[in-house]
Enzyme design. Structure first.
Site, PDB file in Angstrom:
ATOM      1  N   PHE A 196      10.077  -0.053  -3.276  1.00 55.57           N
ATOM      2  CA  PHE A 196       9.397   1.022  -2.546  1.00 55.57           C
ATOM      3  C   PHE A 196       9.886   1.097  -1.099  1.00 55.57           C
ATOM      4  O   PHE A 196      10.390   2.128  -0.638  1.00 55.57           O
ATOM      5  CB  PHE A 196       7.888   0.787  -2.610  1.00 55.57           C
ATOM      6  CG  PHE A 196       7.057   1.739  -1.795  1.00 55.57           C
ATOM      7  CD1 PHE A 196       7.352   3.097  -1.747  1.00 55.57           C
ATOM      8  CD2 PHE A 196       5.958   1.272  -1.079  1.00 55.57           C
ATOM      9  CE1 PHE A 196       6.573   3.971  -0.997  1.00 55.57           C
ATOM     10  CE2 PHE A 196       5.175   2.139  -0.335  1.00 55.57           C
ATOM     11  CZ  PHE A 196       5.490   3.485  -0.288  1.00 55.57           C
TER      12      PHE A 196
ATOM     13  N   LYS B  51       3.686 -15.313   1.454  1.00 54.77           N
ATOM     14  CA  LYS B  51       4.458 -14.600   2.474  1.00 54.77           C
ATOM     15  C   LYS B  51       4.455 -15.359   3.802  1.00 54.77           C
ATOM     16  O   LYS B  51       5.461 -15.377   4.520  1.00 54.77           O
ATOM     17  CB  LYS B  51       3.908 -13.190   2.665  1.00 54.77           C
ATOM     18  CG  LYS B  51       4.142 -12.263   1.489  1.00 54.77           C
ATOM     19  CD  LYS B  51       5.612 -11.926   1.291  1.00 54.77           C
ATOM     20  CE  LYS B  51       6.130 -10.981   2.346  1.00 54.77           C
ATOM     21  NZ  LYS B  51       7.534 -10.560   2.087  1.00 54.77           N
TER      22      LYS B  51
ATOM     23  N   THR C  80       3.934  -9.354   5.919  1.00 52.65           N
ATOM     24  CA  THR C  80       2.787  -8.518   5.543  1.00 52.65           C
ATOM     25  C   THR C  80       1.560  -8.856   6.376  1.00 52.65           C
ATOM     26  O   THR C  80       1.362 -10.007   6.793  1.00 52.65           O
ATOM     27  CB  THR C  80       2.446  -8.690   4.051  1.00 52.65           C
ATOM     28  OG1 THR C  80       1.231  -7.977   3.748  1.00 52.65           O
ATOM     29  CG2 THR C  80       2.228 -10.150   3.690  1.00 52.65           C
TER      30      THR C  80
ATOM     31  N   ASN D  58       8.559 -15.321  -2.610  1.00 52.96           N
ATOM     32  CA  ASN D  58       8.218 -15.055  -1.212  1.00 52.96           C
ATOM     33  C   ASN D  58       8.398 -16.259  -0.299  1.00 52.96           C
ATOM     34  O   ASN D  58       8.391 -16.101   0.926  1.00 52.96           O
ATOM     35  CB  ASN D  58       6.771 -14.575  -1.112  1.00 52.96           C
ATOM     36  CG  ASN D  58       6.515 -13.317  -1.932  1.00 52.96           C
ATOM     37  OD1 ASN D  58       7.425 -12.542  -2.201  1.00 52.96           O
ATOM     38  ND2 ASN D  58       5.267 -13.126  -2.339  1.00 52.96           N
TER      39      ASN D  58
ATOM     40  N   TYR E  88      -0.911 -14.071  -2.402  1.00 50.58           N
ATOM     41  CA  TYR E  88       0.179 -13.258  -1.859  1.00 50.58           C
ATOM     42  C   TYR E  88       0.360 -13.535  -0.368  1.00 50.58           C
ATOM     43  O   TYR E  88       1.473 -13.795   0.103  1.00 50.58           O
ATOM     44  CB  TYR E  88      -0.117 -11.781  -2.106  1.00 50.58           C
ATOM     45  CG  TYR E  88       0.865 -10.843  -1.454  1.00 50.58           C
ATOM     46  CD1 TYR E  88       2.222 -10.877  -1.787  1.00 50.58           C
ATOM     47  CD2 TYR E  88       0.450  -9.904  -0.503  1.00 50.58           C
ATOM     48  CE1 TYR E  88       3.131 -10.020  -1.196  1.00 50.58           C
ATOM     49  CE2 TYR E  88       1.350  -9.041   0.095  1.00 50.58           C
ATOM     50  CZ  TYR E  88       2.684  -9.102  -0.258  1.00 50.58           C
ATOM     51  OH  TYR E  88       3.578  -8.254   0.347  1.00 50.58           O
TER      52      TYR E  88
END
Length: 328
Positions: free
Chosen positions: A11, A144, A115, A90, A140
Protein backbone atom coordinates in the site's frame (compact mmCIF):
# COMPACT_ATOMS: atom_id res chain seq x y z
CA UNK A 1 19.08 9.30 -6.89
CA UNK A 2 19.11 5.54 -7.22
CA UNK A 3 16.46 4.37 -4.75
CA UNK A 4 15.57 0.84 -3.70
CA UNK A 5 12.06 0.50 -2.23
CA UNK A 6 11.68 -2.73 -0.29
CA UNK A 7 8.09 -3.95 -0.19
CA UNK A 8 7.50 -1.74 -3.20
CA UNK A 9 4.14 -3.19 -4.24
CA UNK A 10 2.47 -2.76 -0.84
CA UNK A 11 0.00 0.00 0.00
CA UNK A 12 2.62 2.56 1.03
CA UNK A 13 5.40 1.09 -1.11
CA UNK A 14 3.54 1.68 -4.39
CA UNK A 15 3.00 5.33 -3.55
CA UNK A 16 6.60 5.78 -2.43
CA UNK A 17 7.83 4.36 -5.76
CA UNK A 18 5.58 6.68 -7.73
CA UNK A 19 6.46 9.76 -5.68
CA UNK A 20 10.21 9.15 -5.93
CA UNK A 21 10.02 8.47 -9.67
CA UNK A 22 7.93 11.60 -10.26
CA UNK A 23 10.70 13.52 -8.47
CA UNK A 24 13.28 12.19 -10.94
CA UNK A 25 14.73 9.23 -9.06
CA UNK A 26 15.51 5.87 -10.61
CA UNK A 27 13.57 3.39 -8.49
CA UNK A 28 14.08 -0.32 -7.97
CA UNK A 29 10.68 -1.67 -6.82
CA UNK A 30 11.43 -4.85 -4.88
CA UNK A 31 8.81 -7.34 -3.77
CA UNK A 32 7.97 -11.00 -4.17
CA UNK A 33 5.58 -10.34 -7.09
CA UNK A 34 6.75 -6.98 -8.43
CA UNK A 35 6.82 -7.97 -12.11
CA UNK A 36 3.42 -9.66 -12.10
CA UNK A 37 1.59 -6.46 -11.15
CA UNK A 38 0.45 -3.66 -13.44
CA UNK A 39 3.07 -1.81 -15.43
CA UNK A 40 4.69 0.79 -13.17
CA UNK A 41 4.32 4.48 -13.92
CA UNK A 42 6.07 6.68 -14.80
CA UNK A 43 7.49 4.24 -17.33
CA UNK A 44 11.26 4.04 -17.43
CA UNK A 45 11.92 5.31 -13.92
CA UNK A 46 10.56 2.33 -11.96
CA UNK A 47 12.12 -1.10 -12.46
CA UNK A 48 10.17 -3.96 -10.81
CA UNK A 49 12.32 -6.73 -9.34
CA UNK A 50 10.94 -10.00 -8.01
CA UNK A 51 12.64 -10.96 -4.76
CA UNK A 52 11.30 -12.85 -1.76
CA UNK A 53 12.45 -10.57 1.04
CA UNK A 54 11.32 -13.02 3.72
CA UNK A 55 12.99 -16.06 2.16
CA UNK A 56 15.90 -14.56 0.24
CA UNK A 57 19.41 -14.63 1.60
CA UNK A 58 21.79 -11.83 2.51
CA UNK A 59 24.01 -12.15 -0.60
CA UNK A 60 21.08 -11.49 -2.95
CA UNK A 61 19.88 -8.59 -0.81
CA UNK A 62 23.39 -7.11 -0.88
CA UNK A 63 23.41 -7.37 -4.68
CA UNK A 64 20.10 -5.50 -4.90
CA UNK A 65 21.37 -2.70 -2.67
CA UNK A 66 24.87 -2.38 -4.12
CA UNK A 67 24.20 0.64 -6.36
CA UNK A 68 21.62 2.36 -4.16
CA UNK A 69 21.92 5.88 -2.84
CA UNK A 70 18.76 5.47 -0.75
CA UNK A 71 16.97 2.40 0.65
CA UNK A 72 13.38 2.87 1.81
CA UNK A 73 12.05 -0.07 3.78
CA UNK A 74 8.26 -0.31 3.62
CA UNK A 75 8.35 -4.09 3.96
CA UNK A 76 6.76 -5.66 7.01
CA UNK A 77 3.95 -7.72 8.46
CA UNK A 78 0.90 -6.01 9.94
CA UNK A 79 -2.32 -7.15 11.58
CA UNK A 80 -2.95 -10.20 9.39
CA UNK A 81 0.11 -12.02 10.71
CA UNK A 82 0.76 -13.98 13.88
CA UNK A 83 2.96 -12.45 16.59
CA UNK A 84 5.76 -14.74 15.44
CA UNK A 85 5.40 -13.66 11.80
CA UNK A 86 5.34 -10.00 12.79
CA UNK A 87 8.45 -10.46 14.91
CA UNK A 88 10.23 -12.16 12.01
CA UNK A 89 9.37 -9.52 9.39
CA UNK A 90 9.42 -6.35 11.51
CA UNK A 91 12.32 -7.09 13.82
CA UNK A 92 14.66 -9.94 12.89
CA UNK A 93 14.58 -9.19 9.16
CA UNK A 94 15.28 -5.49 9.80
CA UNK A 95 18.34 -6.61 11.71
CA UNK A 96 19.48 -8.58 8.67
CA UNK A 97 18.87 -5.53 6.47
CA UNK A 98 21.02 -3.16 8.53
CA UNK A 99 23.75 -5.80 8.84
CA UNK A 100 23.87 -6.12 5.05
CA UNK A 101 23.89 -2.35 4.59
CA UNK A 102 26.74 -1.78 7.03
CA UNK A 103 28.87 -4.29 5.10
CA UNK A 104 28.36 -2.65 1.69
CA UNK A 105 31.44 -0.92 0.19
CA UNK A 106 29.35 2.20 -0.38
CA UNK A 107 26.68 2.57 2.25
CA UNK A 108 23.32 4.02 1.16
CA UNK A 109 20.97 5.94 3.40
CA UNK A 110 18.20 3.93 5.08
CA UNK A 111 14.72 5.35 5.59
CA UNK A 112 12.87 2.86 7.79
CA UNK A 113 9.08 3.05 8.01
CA UNK A 114 7.87 2.77 11.59
CA UNK A 115 4.39 3.14 13.08
CA UNK A 116 2.48 5.19 15.63
CA UNK A 117 1.59 1.87 17.31
CA UNK A 118 5.12 1.84 18.73
CA UNK A 119 4.04 4.54 21.21
CA UNK A 120 1.21 2.54 22.77
CA UNK A 121 -1.27 4.46 24.91
CA UNK A 122 -1.22 8.24 24.42
CA UNK A 123 -3.27 10.40 26.83
CA UNK A 124 -6.47 11.60 25.18
CA UNK A 125 -6.18 15.11 23.80
CA UNK A 126 -2.37 15.11 23.68
CA UNK A 127 0.11 14.61 20.83
CA UNK A 128 3.11 12.32 21.23
CA UNK A 129 6.52 13.82 20.54
CA UNK A 130 9.49 11.75 19.42
CA UNK A 131 11.07 11.81 22.88
CA UNK A 132 8.07 10.08 24.42
CA UNK A 133 8.93 6.67 25.90
CA UNK A 134 7.49 4.00 23.60
CA UNK A 135 5.37 1.39 25.38
CA UNK A 136 3.50 -0.55 22.68
CA UNK A 137 0.47 -2.55 23.72
CA UNK A 138 0.11 -4.80 20.64
CA UNK A 139 2.31 -7.48 19.09
CA UNK A 140 2.52 -5.37 15.94
CA UNK A 141 3.70 -2.29 17.83
CA UNK A 142 6.22 -4.30 19.84
CA UNK A 143 7.72 -5.92 16.75
CA UNK A 144 8.00 -2.58 14.93
CA UNK A 145 9.64 -0.96 17.95
CA UNK A 146 12.29 -3.67 18.02
CA UNK A 147 12.98 -2.93 14.34
CA UNK A 148 13.25 0.79 15.10
CA UNK A 149 15.73 0.15 17.90
CA UNK A 150 17.85 -2.02 15.60
CA UNK A 151 17.99 0.79 13.02
CA UNK A 152 18.91 3.40 15.64
CA UNK A 153 21.72 1.19 16.97
CA UNK A 154 23.10 0.89 13.44
CA UNK A 155 22.89 4.67 13.07
CA UNK A 156 24.87 5.07 16.28
CA UNK A 157 27.52 2.83 14.69
CA UNK A 158 27.76 5.00 11.59
CA UNK A 159 24.91 4.02 9.24
CA UNK A 160 23.05 7.00 7.76
CA UNK A 161 19.60 5.88 8.87
CA UNK A 162 16.36 7.38 10.13
CA UNK A 163 12.91 6.12 11.13
CA UNK A 164 9.67 7.73 10.01
CA UNK A 165 6.98 6.88 12.56
CA UNK A 166 3.80 7.05 10.48
CA UNK A 167 0.21 7.24 11.71
CA UNK A 168 -2.84 5.49 10.18
CA UNK A 169 -2.57 5.82 6.39
CA UNK A 170 -5.56 6.05 4.09
CA UNK A 171 -6.30 7.18 0.55
CA UNK A 172 -6.17 5.48 -2.88
CA UNK A 173 -5.52 1.76 -2.55
CA UNK A 174 -6.35 1.46 1.15
CA UNK A 175 -6.26 -2.31 1.89
CA UNK A 176 -9.57 -4.05 2.37
CA UNK A 177 -8.23 -5.58 5.59
CA UNK A 178 -8.22 -2.14 7.24
CA UNK A 179 -11.33 -0.55 8.77
CA UNK A 180 -11.68 2.25 6.21
CA UNK A 181 -10.79 -0.16 3.41
CA UNK A 182 -13.51 -2.61 4.42
CA UNK A 183 -16.07 0.20 4.73
CA UNK A 184 -15.18 1.59 1.30
CA UNK A 185 -15.47 -1.82 -0.36
CA UNK A 186 -18.83 -2.36 1.33
CA UNK A 187 -20.07 1.02 0.10
CA UNK A 188 -18.98 0.46 -3.50
CA UNK A 189 -20.65 -2.97 -3.53
CA UNK A 190 -23.77 -1.54 -1.87
CA UNK A 191 -23.98 1.25 -4.46
CA UNK A 192 -24.12 -1.31 -7.27
CA UNK A 193 -26.84 -3.29 -5.52
CA UNK A 194 -28.74 -0.10 -4.68
CA UNK A 195 -28.71 0.86 -8.37
CA UNK A 196 -30.43 -2.46 -9.08
CA UNK A 197 -33.13 -1.70 -6.49
CA UNK A 198 -31.69 -3.73 -3.62
CA UNK A 199 -31.65 -1.89 -0.26
CA UNK A 200 -28.13 -1.51 1.15
CA UNK A 201 -27.15 -3.64 4.11
CA UNK A 202 -26.43 -1.66 7.28
CA UNK A 203 -22.93 -1.34 8.65
CA UNK A 204 -22.51 -2.47 12.25
CA UNK A 205 -19.40 -2.08 14.41
CA UNK A 206 -18.45 -3.05 17.96
CA UNK A 207 -17.35 0.54 18.68
CA UNK A 208 -15.96 3.52 16.79
CA UNK A 209 -14.98 5.59 19.80
CA UNK A 210 -11.21 5.52 19.24
CA UNK A 211 -9.36 8.61 18.00
CA UNK A 212 -6.99 8.08 15.09
CA UNK A 213 -4.49 10.45 13.44
CA UNK A 214 -5.16 9.62 9.78
CA UNK A 215 -2.69 10.61 7.07
CA UNK A 216 -3.05 10.41 3.31
CA UNK A 217 -0.74 7.71 1.96
CA UNK A 218 0.54 10.17 -0.67
CA UNK A 219 1.56 12.61 2.07
CA UNK A 220 3.40 9.76 3.81
CA UNK A 221 5.19 8.97 0.54
CA UNK A 222 6.21 12.62 0.20
CA UNK A 223 7.65 12.45 3.72
CA UNK A 224 9.80 9.51 2.59
CA UNK A 225 10.98 11.63 -0.35
CA UNK A 226 11.81 14.51 2.01
CA UNK A 227 13.80 12.18 4.27
CA UNK A 228 15.68 10.89 1.22
CA UNK A 229 16.64 14.41 0.19
CA UNK A 230 17.59 15.77 3.62
CA UNK A 231 21.25 16.78 4.00
CA UNK A 232 23.39 14.07 5.53
CA UNK A 233 23.24 14.12 9.31
CA UNK A 234 20.05 16.18 9.63
CA UNK A 235 17.85 13.22 10.56
CA UNK A 236 20.48 10.49 10.97
CA UNK A 237 19.79 8.44 14.07
CA UNK A 238 16.44 10.12 14.70
CA UNK A 239 12.79 9.10 14.83
CA UNK A 240 10.53 11.59 13.04
CA UNK A 241 6.74 11.60 13.44
CA UNK A 242 4.68 11.69 10.24
CA UNK A 243 0.94 12.21 10.68
CA UNK A 244 -2.14 14.16 9.74
CA UNK A 245 -3.22 17.41 11.29
CA UNK A 246 -5.33 16.03 14.12
CA UNK A 247 -6.79 12.91 15.63
CA UNK A 248 -10.32 12.26 14.38
CA UNK A 249 -12.87 9.94 15.99
CA UNK A 250 -13.11 6.82 13.85
CA UNK A 251 -16.90 7.25 13.75
CA UNK A 252 -16.34 10.65 12.12
CA UNK A 253 -14.16 9.12 9.41
CA UNK A 254 -16.69 6.36 8.74
CA UNK A 255 -19.54 8.89 8.62
CA UNK A 256 -17.64 11.03 6.10
CA UNK A 257 -16.88 7.99 3.96
CA UNK A 258 -20.58 7.09 3.89
CA UNK A 259 -21.59 10.68 3.08
CA UNK A 260 -19.05 10.94 0.26
CA UNK A 261 -20.26 7.65 -1.22
CA UNK A 262 -23.82 8.90 -1.58
CA UNK A 263 -25.15 5.50 -0.45
CA UNK A 264 -28.13 5.76 1.98
CA UNK A 265 -26.81 3.27 4.47
CA UNK A 266 -27.25 3.04 8.23
CA UNK A 267 -24.23 2.82 10.53
CA UNK A 268 -24.69 1.43 14.02
CA UNK A 269 -22.26 0.62 16.82
CA UNK A 270 -22.43 -1.01 20.20
CA UNK A 271 -22.68 1.12 23.29
CA UNK A 272 -19.14 2.10 24.40
CA UNK A 273 -19.48 0.35 27.75
CA UNK A 274 -20.61 -2.87 26.09
CA UNK A 275 -17.96 -2.93 23.36
CA UNK A 276 -14.73 -4.85 23.92
CA UNK A 277 -11.56 -2.77 23.96
CA UNK A 278 -9.18 -3.93 21.23
CA UNK A 279 -6.17 -2.32 22.91
CA UNK A 280 -5.30 0.37 25.40
CA UNK A 281 -4.34 2.72 22.57
CA UNK A 282 -7.71 4.44 22.27
CA UNK A 283 -6.15 7.73 21.19
CA UNK A 284 -3.35 8.21 18.67
CA UNK A 285 -2.05 11.63 17.76
CA UNK A 286 1.51 12.72 17.11
CA UNK A 287 3.30 16.05 17.10
CA UNK A 288 4.74 16.66 13.59
CA UNK A 289 6.65 19.87 14.28
CA UNK A 290 10.01 18.06 14.02
CA UNK A 291 9.16 16.86 10.50
CA UNK A 292 8.39 20.42 9.47
CA UNK A 293 11.56 21.77 11.04
CA UNK A 294 14.00 19.11 9.78
CA UNK A 295 12.38 17.97 6.54
CA UNK A 296 10.29 20.96 5.49
CA UNK A 297 7.33 18.58 5.34
CA UNK A 298 3.69 18.99 6.27
CA UNK A 299 0.63 17.01 5.12
CA UNK A 300 -1.08 18.60 2.11
CA UNK A 301 -4.32 16.60 1.97
CA UNK A 302 -7.21 16.62 4.42
CA UNK A 303 -9.25 13.58 5.42
CA UNK A 304 -12.11 14.34 3.03
CA UNK A 305 -9.69 14.42 0.09
CA UNK A 306 -8.20 11.09 1.13
CA UNK A 307 -11.59 9.41 1.51
CA UNK A 308 -12.96 10.87 -1.73
CA UNK A 309 -9.90 9.67 -3.69
CA UNK A 310 -10.08 6.27 -2.01
CA UNK A 311 -13.66 5.81 -3.22
CA UNK A 312 -12.84 7.10 -6.70
CA UNK A 313 -9.91 4.70 -7.03
CA UNK A 314 -12.00 1.77 -5.82
CA UNK A 315 -14.86 2.54 -8.20
CA UNK A 316 -12.45 2.77 -11.12
CA UNK A 317 -10.93 -0.61 -10.24
CA UNK A 318 -14.39 -2.14 -9.90
CA UNK A 319 -15.38 -0.77 -13.32
CA UNK A 320 -12.25 -2.17 -14.96
CA UNK A 321 -12.86 -5.62 -13.49
CA UNK A 322 -16.43 -5.67 -14.80
CA UNK A 323 -15.61 -4.35 -18.30
CA UNK A 324 -15.94 -7.23 -20.82
CA UNK A 325 -12.99 -8.04 -23.06
CA UNK A 326 -13.45 -7.12 -26.69
CA UNK A 327 -11.71 -8.59 -29.73
CA UNK A 328 -11.33 -7.30 -33.30
Amino acid sequence: MNVVVLGGTGFLGRHVCRTLADAGAQVLQVSRTARSGPAPAPAGRITPVDHDLAGGGRPELARLLADADIVINTYGMAWSGTPEQMSEANSRWVGDLVDVMTELPRRPRLVQIGTVHEYGAIPVGTAATEDRTARPVTAYGRSKLLGTRRVLRAAADGLDATVLRITNACGPGTPRASLLGSVAHHLVDAAERHADGEPPEALRFPSLRAGRNFIDVRDAAEAALAASRAPRGVVTGRVVNIGGGRAAPVREAVARLVALSGVPIAVTEDEPDAAPVASKAEWQQVDISLAERLLGWRPRRDLDTSLHDQLTDLRRDAGQRERPDRCG
